[in-house]
Write a protein that holds these residues in place. Structure first.
Motif, PDB file in Angstrom:
ATOM      1  N   LYS A 352       1.081  -1.103  -0.046  1.00 24.78           N
ATOM      2  CA  LYS A 352      -0.058  -0.013  -0.050  1.00 24.78           C
ATOM      3  C   LYS A 352       0.785   1.304  -0.045  1.00 24.78           C
ATOM      4  O   LYS A 352       0.094   2.307   0.474  1.00 24.78           O
ATOM      5  CB  LYS A 352      -0.967  -0.086   1.284  1.00 24.78           C
ATOM      6  N   SER A 353       2.062   1.194  -0.289  1.00 20.19           N
ATOM      7  CA  SER A 353       2.828   2.574  -0.278  1.00 20.19           C
ATOM      8  C   SER A 353       2.650   3.119  -1.599  1.00 20.19           C
ATOM      9  O   SER A 353       2.125   2.678  -2.677  1.00 20.19           O
ATOM     10  CB  SER A 353       4.430   1.952  -0.514  1.00 20.19           C
ATOM     11  N   SER A 354       2.873   4.583  -1.670  1.00 21.07           N
ATOM     12  CA  SER A 354       2.548   5.376  -2.696  1.00 21.07           C
ATOM     13  C   SER A 354       3.987   6.199  -3.214  1.00 21.07           C
ATOM     14  O   SER A 354       4.626   6.723  -2.419  1.00 21.07           O
ATOM     15  CB  SER A 354       1.456   6.084  -2.699  1.00 21.07           C
ATOM     16  N   LEU A 355       4.358   6.100  -4.222  1.00 26.00           N
ATOM     17  CA  LEU A 355       5.628   6.797  -4.930  1.00 26.00           C
ATOM     18  C   LEU A 355       5.005   7.814  -5.835  1.00 26.00           C
ATOM     19  O   LEU A 355       4.462   7.552  -6.785  1.00 26.00           O
ATOM     20  CB  LEU A 355       6.474   5.750  -5.678  1.00 26.00           C
ATOM     21  N   GLY A 356       5.498   9.064  -5.610  1.00 21.88           N
ATOM     22  CA  GLY A 356       5.000  10.131  -6.242  1.00 21.88           C
ATOM     23  C   GLY A 356       5.802  10.171  -7.705  1.00 21.88           C
ATOM     24  O   GLY A 356       6.628   9.644  -8.034  1.00 21.88           O
ATOM     25  N   LYS A 357       5.135  11.264  -8.486  1.00 19.32           N
ATOM     26  CA  LYS A 357       5.786  11.443  -9.914  1.00 19.32           C
ATOM     27  C   LYS A 357       7.275  11.710  -9.796  1.00 19.32           C
ATOM     28  O   LYS A 357       7.387  12.652  -8.837  1.00 19.32           O
ATOM     29  CB  LYS A 357       4.942  12.864 -10.666  1.00 19.32           C
ATOM     30  N   SER A 379       2.535   1.009   3.705  1.00 20.36           N
ATOM     31  CA  SER A 379       1.745   2.372   3.679  1.00 20.36           C
ATOM     32  C   SER A 379       2.747   3.565   3.892  1.00 20.36           C
ATOM     33  O   SER A 379       2.524   4.449   4.673  1.00 20.36           O
ATOM     34  CB  SER A 379       0.728   2.505   4.649  1.00 20.36           C
ATOM     35  N   VAL A 380       3.927   3.507   3.079  1.00 18.04           N
ATOM     36  CA  VAL A 380       4.835   4.786   3.180  1.00 18.04           C
ATOM     37  C   VAL A 380       4.576   5.569   1.985  1.00 18.04           C
ATOM     38  O   VAL A 380       4.285   5.172   0.714  1.00 18.04           O
ATOM     39  CB  VAL A 380       6.165   4.239   3.129  1.00 18.04           C
ATOM     40  N   GLY A 381       4.363   6.900   2.210  1.00 15.67           N
ATOM     41  CA  GLY A 381       4.211   7.809   1.092  1.00 15.67           C
ATOM     42  C   GLY A 381       5.406   8.625   0.740  1.00 15.67           C
ATOM     43  O   GLY A 381       6.291   8.973   1.561  1.00 15.67           O
ATOM     44  N   VAL A 382       5.866   8.503  -0.571  1.00 17.30           N
ATOM     45  CA  VAL A 382       7.070   9.050  -1.005  1.00 17.30           C
ATOM     46  C   VAL A 382       6.531  10.345  -1.879  1.00 17.30           C
ATOM     47  O   VAL A 382       5.762   9.981  -3.208  1.00 17.30           O
ATOM     48  CB  VAL A 382       8.222   8.443  -1.610  1.00 17.30           C
ATOM     49  N   ILE A 392      16.005   2.872   5.159  1.00 17.82           N
ATOM     50  CA  ILE A 392      14.946   1.924   5.549  1.00 17.82           C
ATOM     51  C   ILE A 392      13.828   2.752   6.121  1.00 17.82           C
ATOM     52  O   ILE A 392      14.266   3.600   6.999  1.00 17.82           O
ATOM     53  CB  ILE A 392      15.426   0.828   6.537  1.00 17.82           C
ATOM     54  N   VAL A 393      12.725   2.825   5.681  1.00 16.09           N
ATOM     55  CA  VAL A 393      11.759   3.463   6.050  1.00 16.09           C
ATOM     56  C   VAL A 393      10.485   2.683   6.906  1.00 16.09           C
ATOM     57  O   VAL A 393       9.996   1.912   6.137  1.00 16.09           O
ATOM     58  CB  VAL A 393      10.938   4.380   5.125  1.00 16.09           C
TER      59      VAL A 393
END
Ligand code: GDD
Length: 409
Positions: A352-357, A379-382, A392-393
Motif C-alpha cells: 500500500k505504499s505510494s511513490l509520487g511522480k 503504507s509509506v508515502g514518497v 529504511i523507512v
C-alpha cells in the motif's frame, strides 16, 4: 511412503527481517511472486510417493490457513500447518509432532528449513541416502572461507561422504563446507532426538546435588524438550557412521535479511526460466510494458505500456505502475501505486505504499550491507520528486524531503 516437514519458525525469530515481518510472517513473504515457503513446497512435487507435507512453526494457525488450503488443492497432496505451543528447536519440533508425522508409516522424512533458497535436489538426496545407509543425509555446499562461520561448518569423508565432524557457527575456521539446512532422515532420527531429551533429564537429576551446579544449569541448560538438530544431534553423532552428506554444485543462499530476500527473488525468477517459464512476464503484445530479463507481474497488476520493468523485478497483486516508470532489481508488494516517471532500483516497496511522480527509491545494490537495499515498510508515502537513497523507512511514514543513508523511524 515419504513425508516432508518444513520448519517455519515463529514471530520472535524474524527480527532481522524487520520492517517486512511486522504484518506478514517471514515464510509468507513473496520471492519471485510466491510465498517463501512455496519454493520448498513446490520442490516436494518431485518426490515419488509423497504422502503429506507438514509446516511446523509457532505462528498463529490462521496466518497460514489460507495458503495451506490453496496449496493442498493445487498439489493434490495434503499440506498441514502444525502449531507448537512454544519453540522446541529445529529437531524438538519434529519430535513433538512425531505421532502425526508417523501417521502414514513413512520410510523417510525430509526436513527443510524454510529460510534457505536453493533448487532443493530432493529425489537426488533420497537416492544418495539409500545408498549410504545412515539415519540421515544432509545437503552441503562449499562457500567462501570468510562467510562459512555464519553456518554449520563440517568435515566429510571425500570418498564415503560420511559426516566426520560438525560445529555450529564456530568462532575459528573449521571448514568451508557448510550445512544447507535440507535433510533426509529415516524414522530412527526420532529415537536420536528422544535420547538427547532423556540424557538431559538424567544430567539434571544428577547435578541436583550441588547448589552451585544447579545454578549453572539453570542459566546454561535448555528445557529437555528443546532440541537443536545441529548442536544436539549432528555434532555429537558425527563420525559414528550415522550421517552422510550430499554436496550441491547449484545455487544456495540463506534468507535472513530483506536484502537477501531481494537476491533470492532473482535466483528463483532465473529458475522459473527452466521450470515454469509461463510465470515470467514476456512483454510482447502492445498493451504490456517493456520487460527486460526475468520479471514476475501478478495478473491483477496494471502496468502502463510505456513503463520499463526488469531485470529481477517482482510485482504483486493490485499494483499500479504509471507511464514512464522504471523498475530494476526490486520487489513491489501488494496494492502499491507508482506514479508517472518514478524510478525504483535495488529496493523493496512495502504494501500500500505510494511513490509520487518523478520520485526515486534506490539502494546501492549490495545485498549484504545493512542499507544496501532500500526498504519501504507498509503504507509509506514518497511525495513527488522526493529521492530516497540507501535507507529504511518504517511503516506509515510520509517523506516530503529527500533522504540518504537514514533509518526513518
Ligand atoms: N518450528 C520451529 N520451531 N522452527 C524452528 C525453531 C523452533 O523452535 N527453531 C528454529 N526453527 C526453524 C527456523 O525458522 C529455520 O527455518 C530453521 O528452523 C533453522 O533455524 P535456526 O535453528 O535458527 O538455525 P539457523 O537458520 O541460524 O542455521 C541453521 O541453518 C543453516 C542453513 O540455513 C543451522 O542448521 C546451520 O548449520 C545451517 O547452516
Amino acid at each position: 511412503k515419504v513425508v516432508a516437514v518444513i520448519m517455519v519458525g515463529g514471530p520472535t525469530k524474524g527480527t532481522r527481517f524487520r520492517p517486512l515481518s511486522f504484518n506478514t510472517p517471514k515464510p509468507l513473504f513473496p520471492l519471485a511472486g510466491q510465498p517463501m515457503v512455496h519454493h520448498p513446497i513446490s520442490a516436494c512435487k518431485r518426490i515419488a510417493n509423497l504422502a503429506q507435507i507438514f509446516l511446523i512453526g509457532f505462528y498463529e494457525e490462521r496466518e497460514f490457513a489460507l495458503y495451506v488450503s490453496s496449496i493442498s488443492n493445487e498439489l493434490k497432496v495434503p499440506v498441514r500447518y502444525l502449531k507448537e505451543d512454544k519453540p522446541h528447536g529445529s529437531a524438538g519440533g519434529l519430535y513433538y509432532f512425531r505421532d502425526l508425522i508417523m501417521e502414514d508409516s513413512p520410510s523417510h522424512i525430509f526436513l527443510l528449513n524454510c529460510d534457505v533458497c536453493c533448487n532443493f535436489p530432493l529425489p537426488e538426496m533420497l537416492e544418495a541416502h539409500k545408498k549410504y545407509g545412515g539415519i540421515g543425509t544432509l545437503l552441503v555446499i562449499k562457500v567462501s572461507a570468510e562467510s562459512a562461520n555464519e553456518f554449520g561448518e563440517l568435515v566429510a569423508d571425500p570418498n564415503t561422504k560420511e559426516l566426520l565432524h560438525y560445529t555450529e557457527k564456530p568462532e575459528t575456521f573449521v571448514s568451508d563446507l557448510i550445512n544447507c539446512g535440507v535433510y533426509i532422515f529415516t524414522p530412527e532420527i526420532l529415537d536420536a532426538i528422544s535420547n538427547v531429551s532423556s540424557h538431559r533429564e538424567d544430567r539434571a537429576n544428577l547435578r541436583r546435588v550441588s547448589s552451585f551446579e544447579a545454578l549453572q544449569l539453570a542459566t546454561r541448560s535448555l528445557p529437555k524438550d528443546f532440541v537443536r538438530l545441529d548442536q544436539d544431534i549432528l555434532s555429537p553423532l558425527a563420525g559414528k557412521k550415522k550421517f552422510y552428506t550430499y554436496e550441491t554444485m547449484d545455487f544456495w543462499e540463506q534468507i535472513k535479511t530483506p536484502g537477501m530476500s531481494l537476491k533470492c527473488s532473482g535466483l528463483y525468477l532465473a529458475q522459473f526460466r527452466h521450470t515454469t517459464p509461463h510465470l515470467l512476464a514476456s512483454g510482447d503484445g502492445t498493451r504490456s510494458a517493456k520487460v527486460v530479463g526475468d520479471v514476475y507481474i501478478h495478473p491483477s497488476a496494471k502496468v502502463h505500456p510505456t513503463a520499463k520493468i526488469g531485470p529481477n523485478v517482482s510485482i504483486s497483486a493490485n499494483v499500479r505502475v504509471a507511464a514512464g516508470a522504471r523498475l530494476i532489481n526490486c520487489i513491489i508488494l501488494d496494492d502499491v501505486e507508482i506514479k508517472e516517471n518514478a524510478v525504483v532500483l535495488h529496493a523493496i516497496v512495502g504494501w500500500k505504499s505510494s511513490l509520487g511522480k518523478w520520485s526515486r527509491v534506490q539502494g546501492q545494490g549490495d545485498y549484504n550491507a545493512k542499507l544496501g537495499t532500500t526498504i519501504l515498510g507498509e503504507s509509506v508515502g514518497v511525495e513527488d520528486e522526493v529521492v530516497v537513497i540507501n535507507s529504511i523507512v518504517l511503516p506509515h511514514k510520509t517523506l516530503n524531503v529527500s533522504v540518504q543513508e537514514e533509518i526513518i523511524l
